[in-house]
Scaffold this motif. Structure first.
Motif, PDB file in Angstrom:
ATOM      1  N   ARG A  11      -7.603  -0.602  -4.688  1.00 34.22           N
ATOM      2  CA  ARG A  11      -8.467   0.186  -5.564  1.00 34.22           C
ATOM      3  C   ARG A  11      -9.581   0.869  -4.756  1.00 34.22           C
ATOM      4  N   LEU A  12     -10.084   0.164  -3.748  1.00 32.59           N
ATOM      5  CA  LEU A  12     -11.112   0.762  -2.891  1.00 32.59           C
ATOM      6  C   LEU A  12     -10.547   1.959  -2.139  1.00 32.59           C
ATOM      7  N   ARG A  13      -9.345   1.829  -1.656  1.00 33.96           N
ATOM      8  CA  ARG A  13      -8.702   2.952  -0.968  1.00 33.96           C
ATOM      9  C   ARG A  13      -8.566   4.151  -1.902  1.00 33.96           C
ATOM     10  N   GLU A  14      -8.161   3.880  -3.150  1.00 33.28           N
ATOM     11  CA  GLU A  14      -8.022   4.961  -4.131  1.00 33.28           C
ATOM     12  C   GLU A  14      -9.360   5.643  -4.361  1.00 33.28           C
ATOM     13  N   ALA A  15     -10.430   4.844  -4.414  1.00 33.62           N
ATOM     14  CA  ALA A  15     -11.762   5.413  -4.623  1.00 33.62           C
ATOM     15  C   ALA A  15     -12.172   6.283  -3.442  1.00 33.62           C
ATOM     16  N   PHE A  16     -11.968   5.797  -2.232  1.00 34.18           N
ATOM     17  CA  PHE A  16     -12.337   6.565  -1.044  1.00 34.18           C
ATOM     18  C   PHE A  16     -11.583   7.890  -0.976  1.00 34.18           C
ATOM     19  N   LEU A  17     -10.291   7.840  -1.300  1.00 32.35           N
ATOM     20  CA  LEU A  17      -9.508   9.075  -1.278  1.00 32.35           C
ATOM     21  C   LEU A  17      -9.999  10.042  -2.353  1.00 32.35           C
ATOM     22  N   ARG A  18     -10.359   9.500  -3.498  1.00 32.27           N
ATOM     23  CA  ARG A  18     -10.803  10.359  -4.608  1.00 32.27           C
ATOM     24  C   ARG A  18     -12.099  11.088  -4.277  1.00 32.27           C
ATOM     25  N   ILE A  19     -13.062  10.385  -3.653  1.00 30.71           N
ATOM     26  CA  ILE A  19     -14.366  11.014  -3.391  1.00 30.71           C
ATOM     27  C   ILE A  19     -14.429  11.688  -2.026  1.00 30.71           C
ATOM     28  N   GLY A  20     -13.364  11.535  -1.225  1.00 29.70           N
ATOM     29  CA  GLY A  20     -13.352  12.188   0.083  1.00 29.70           C
ATOM     30  C   GLY A  20     -14.153  11.460   1.147  1.00 29.70           C
ATOM     31  N   TYR A  21     -14.241  10.137   1.022  1.00 32.49           N
ATOM     32  CA  TYR A  21     -14.990   9.348   2.003  1.00 32.49           C
ATOM     33  C   TYR A  21     -14.113   9.115   3.233  1.00 32.49           C
ATOM     34  N   GLY A  22     -14.111  10.115   4.099  1.00 28.82           N
ATOM     35  CA  GLY A  22     -13.381  10.068   5.368  1.00 28.82           C
ATOM     36  C   GLY A  22     -14.192  10.808   6.413  1.00 28.82           C
ATOM     37  N   THR A  23     -13.684  10.908   7.615  1.00 27.61           N
ATOM     38  CA  THR A  23     -14.448  11.553   8.683  1.00 27.61           C
ATOM     39  C   THR A  23     -14.762  13.003   8.351  1.00 27.61           C
ATOM     40  N   GLY A  54     -23.695  13.205  -5.029  1.00 28.18           N
ATOM     41  CA  GLY A  54     -22.654  12.675  -5.888  1.00 28.18           C
ATOM     42  C   GLY A  54     -22.064  11.379  -5.349  1.00 28.18           C
ATOM     43  N   PRO A  55     -20.868  11.027  -5.826  1.00 28.25           N
ATOM     44  CA  PRO A  55     -20.241   9.771  -5.406  1.00 28.25           C
ATOM     45  C   PRO A  55     -20.072   9.654  -3.884  1.00 28.25           C
ATOM     46  N   LEU A  56     -19.713  10.754  -3.209  1.00 30.08           N
ATOM     47  CA  LEU A  56     -19.569  10.692  -1.753  1.00 30.08           C
ATOM     48  C   LEU A  56     -20.909  10.401  -1.098  1.00 30.08           C
ATOM     49  N   GLY A  57     -21.964  11.044  -1.575  1.00 30.70           N
ATOM     50  CA  GLY A  57     -23.291  10.786  -1.041  1.00 30.70           C
ATOM     51  C   GLY A  57     -23.701   9.335  -1.237  1.00 30.70           C
ATOM     52  N   THR A  58     -23.346   8.765  -2.400  1.00 30.78           N
ATOM     53  CA  THR A  58     -23.657   7.357  -2.654  1.00 30.78           C
ATOM     54  C   THR A  58     -22.944   6.456  -1.658  1.00 30.78           C
ATOM     55  N   ALA A  59     -21.661   6.723  -1.410  1.00 28.91           N
ATOM     56  CA  ALA A  59     -20.893   5.913  -0.462  1.00 28.91           C
ATOM     57  C   ALA A  59     -21.484   6.007   0.945  1.00 28.91           C
ATOM     58  N   ILE A  60     -21.867   7.203   1.350  1.00 27.34           N
ATOM     59  CA  ILE A  60     -22.446   7.385   2.680  1.00 27.34           C
ATOM     60  C   ILE A  60     -23.768   6.630   2.797  1.00 27.34           C
ATOM     61  N   ARG A  61     -24.590   6.726   1.776  1.00 28.31           N
ATOM     62  CA  ARG A  61     -25.900   6.073   1.822  1.00 28.31           C
ATOM     63  C   ARG A  61     -25.741   4.548   1.867  1.00 28.31           C
ATOM     64  N   MET A  62     -24.741   4.031   1.162  1.00 22.53           N
ATOM     65  CA  MET A  62     -24.523   2.582   1.169  1.00 22.53           C
ATOM     66  C   MET A  62     -23.919   2.099   2.480  1.00 22.53           C
ATOM     67  N   PHE A  63     -22.779   2.680   2.866  1.00 25.66           N
ATOM     68  CA  PHE A  63     -21.998   2.129   3.970  1.00 25.66           C
ATOM     69  C   PHE A  63     -22.450   2.614   5.344  1.00 25.66           C
ATOM     70  N   ALA A  68     -29.799   0.647  -0.534  1.00 25.82           N
ATOM     71  CA  ALA A  68     -29.468   0.038  -1.828  1.00 25.82           C
ATOM     72  C   ALA A  68     -29.462   1.146  -2.878  1.00 25.82           C
ATOM     73  N   GLU A  69     -28.370   1.285  -3.615  1.00 27.31           N
ATOM     74  CA  GLU A  69     -28.178   2.381  -4.560  1.00 27.31           C
ATOM     75  C   GLU A  69     -28.126   1.863  -5.999  1.00 27.31           C
ATOM     76  N   GLN A  70     -28.390   2.762  -6.950  1.00 27.55           N
ATOM     77  CA  GLN A  70     -28.325   2.408  -8.355  1.00 27.55           C
ATOM     78  C   GLN A  70     -26.913   1.934  -8.717  1.00 27.55           C
ATOM     79  N   GLN A  76     -19.630   4.613 -10.280  1.00 26.77           N
ATOM     80  CA  GLN A  76     -18.899   5.886 -10.272  1.00 26.77           C
ATOM     81  C   GLN A  76     -18.225   6.133  -8.930  1.00 26.77           C
ATOM     82  N   ALA A  77     -18.905   5.796  -7.851  1.00 25.13           N
ATOM     83  CA  ALA A  77     -18.362   6.063  -6.521  1.00 25.13           C
ATOM     84  C   ALA A  77     -17.134   5.219  -6.230  1.00 25.13           C
ATOM     85  N   LEU A  78     -17.096   3.968  -6.722  1.00 26.11           N
ATOM     86  CA  LEU A  78     -16.006   3.060  -6.372  1.00 26.11           C
ATOM     87  C   LEU A  78     -14.903   2.991  -7.409  1.00 26.11           C
TER      88      LEU A  78
END
Length: 503
Positions: A11-23, A54-63, A68-70, A76-78
């Motif tokens: 499910r995490l992989r699906e989320a990353f692909l959806r929001i574009g969390y890649g290089t 948005g969701p990608l920005g949230t993932a970047i700020r966290m990881f 610490a994010e809302q 939404q991001a995951l």
């Protein structure tokens, strides 16, 4: 221990692909300047670039930034991984109405390949009060990246990644191996490596145990290893860097045992450290680690640190302030050990090993302190090819009978200093402009001899022509030319004429 089940990771992989969390997605959102600043350890530009991202920005700020994010934004991001599942699995940690990353998950790419790597949080993203545990699992650091660049990528059947940690060497091995095996003594490391492989849909065989024990009786086409190579007293403060063996015994163990786990012609590549002891040549020291028999070995020393610098560097790496009482005590113990063992410095570098068919292997230990841009992996393959050629043609008769040519990447540099009667005292230096940028100083006769190396005639004929033109004795010229050309071939500055089409 994290509980990163396959369902949670899928499910995490699906989320990353959806929001574009890649290089590519990270670079696109941050922009070149903020991304470069983040690579330098300067997070503020990236924090600004991700505001309203948005969701990608949230993932970047966290990881990537350790923020610490809302909880709602993280949900939404995951999606489709529920927030409760991410927390239960040890991926995230709740802080009131906010959530932060409990593990480091960051994109990593090489060429056209892109992955996510799971590891423990580093000092830059770890909140105050979160201590580094003894089984801390490093992410993609400079040491692991340097080994990635120094590793051969020729197609092979099997690769062993010994001491896999977060699994980054195995990821790269998957691009050129049919089968990859990864081992580690740390259960936590294997759990995070397994998560890395599941996220990236890569099949890797995992095994637990010390050193080569998990694969006893097996052989591989290639072995890669980033071992716990920190040298000093026999202790294990942190599994990722301390072997529990004294001095450089961990590196010695690897070099001594690795060849027996290689198929014929198989190669091993690893990072290693070695002591520089008073009255002892480091080259003799590391060459003495090799097992008897046919093993080709190339030891490349990239740096030498004095004991004080070495200790201070590793204390800071573990989060200790060298000025604190605890830091000073640890430094004193370490420096006392160095003094008691006559240690004047600690060398660091790369080792390439090959199980050769010959009774006696080729062993070369050399310094490579200069900066260079090209990866060392292709050079290690080329070095082994040149070793094979020199094994067959490297005798005096073989070299003098060979048709040689100066490699296209070799240039001649000339230097002079101003004397009483103008510019004088010329220095001639050959410089290879690719790979590791080898350099060799040669004399005037050597320059003239190389000028004729076009592959048209044997080296013996060139020597005789030079002798006639210079009035030198041809036998003495040949005697001086053979060792020079042997080294120039070894470093790829002069090549056999039959290799011209490979350039």
């Amino acid at each position: 221990m994290p509980d990163l089940t396959n369902d949670r990771l899928d499910r995490l992989r699906e989320a990353f692909l959806r929001i574009g969390y890649g290089t590519d997605g990270v670079v696109d959102l941050l922009g070149a300047q903020a991304h470069a600043a983040l690579s330098r350890g300067e997070p503020e530009p990236a924090l600004r670039a991700t505001e309203g991202g948005g969701p990608l920005g949230t993932a970047i700020r966290m990881f990537l930034l350790g923020e610490a994010e809302q909880a709602g934004d993280v949900e939404q991001a995951l999606h489709p991984l529920p927030l409760s599942e991410a927390i239960a699995g040890g991926l995230l940690a709740a802080e009131g109405d906010r959530v932060r990353a409990a593990l480091d998950i960051r994109p990593h790419s090489a060429g056209e390949d892109s992955w996510w790597v799971v590891s423990d949080l580093d000092a830059d993203t770890r909140p105050d009060g979160w201590a580094t545990s003894a089984d801390h699992v490093l992410g993609v650091g400079q040491a692991s990246l340097s080994l990635v660049r120094a590793t051969s990528r020729r197609q092979v059947g099997s690769v062993l990644d010994l001491g896999t940690g977060c699994g980054v060497q195995a990821l790269h091995a998957s691009t050129h191996a049919q089968r990859v095996t990864a081992t580690d003594v740390s259960q936590r490391a294997l759990a995070l490596a397994a998560a890395t492989f599941r996220l990236n849909r890569i099949d890797v065989e995992l095994a637990t145990g010390e050193w080569f024990e998990p694969v006893r009786g097996q052989r591989f086409d290639q072995v890669v290893c980033n071992p716990p190579f920190v040298v000093g007293p026999a202790r294990t403060d942190y599994v990722y860097r301390d072997s529990g063996l004294a001095g450089d015994d961990a590196s010695a163990l690897m070099v001594r045992q690795l060849p027996s786990f290689l198929n014929e012609g198989g190669t091993g590549q690893l990072l290693a450290s070695w002591l520089h002891r008073k009255g002892e040549d480091w080259q003799d020291r590391v060459a003495g680690w090799l097992p008897p028999g046919g093993v080709d070995a190339w030891f490349v020393q990239r740096d030498v640190a004095d004991p004080a610098l070495y200790v201070g560097t590793w204390l800071r790496d573990a989060g200790f302030d060298p000025r604190s009482a605890l830091g000073r005590r640890k430094a004193a113990e370490w420096l006392d050990w160095f003094a008691a063992n006559d240690v004047e410095g600690v060398g660091f570098g790369f080792v390439t090993l090959r199980r050769a068919g010959s009774e006696r292997g080729e062993v070369v230990c050399e310094d490579l302190r200069q900066a260079f841009d090209d990866p060392l992996g292709p050079e290690s393959d080329a070095w082994l090819r040149r070793v094979d050629w020199l094994r067959e043609h490297g005798s005096a008769e073989g070299l003098l009978s060979a048709r040689l040519m100066t490699a296209s990447s070799t240039v001649l540099e000339e230097f002079a200093s101003r004397g009483d009667e103008g510019w004088e005292r010329f220095l001639h230096r050959l410089h290879r402009t690719d790979g590791p940028g080898w350099q060799h100083e040669i004399d005037e006769l050597g320059v003239r001899l190389l000028a004729g190396c076009h592959g048209a005639m044997p080296l013996r004929d060139l020597v005789e022509l030079l002798a006639i033109g210079s009035g030198e004795d041809p036998e003495q010229l040949a005697e001086a030319a053979v060792p020079m050309f042997r080294e120039l071939v070894r470093h790829g500055m002069v090549i056999p004429a039959e290799w011209a089409d490979d350039e």
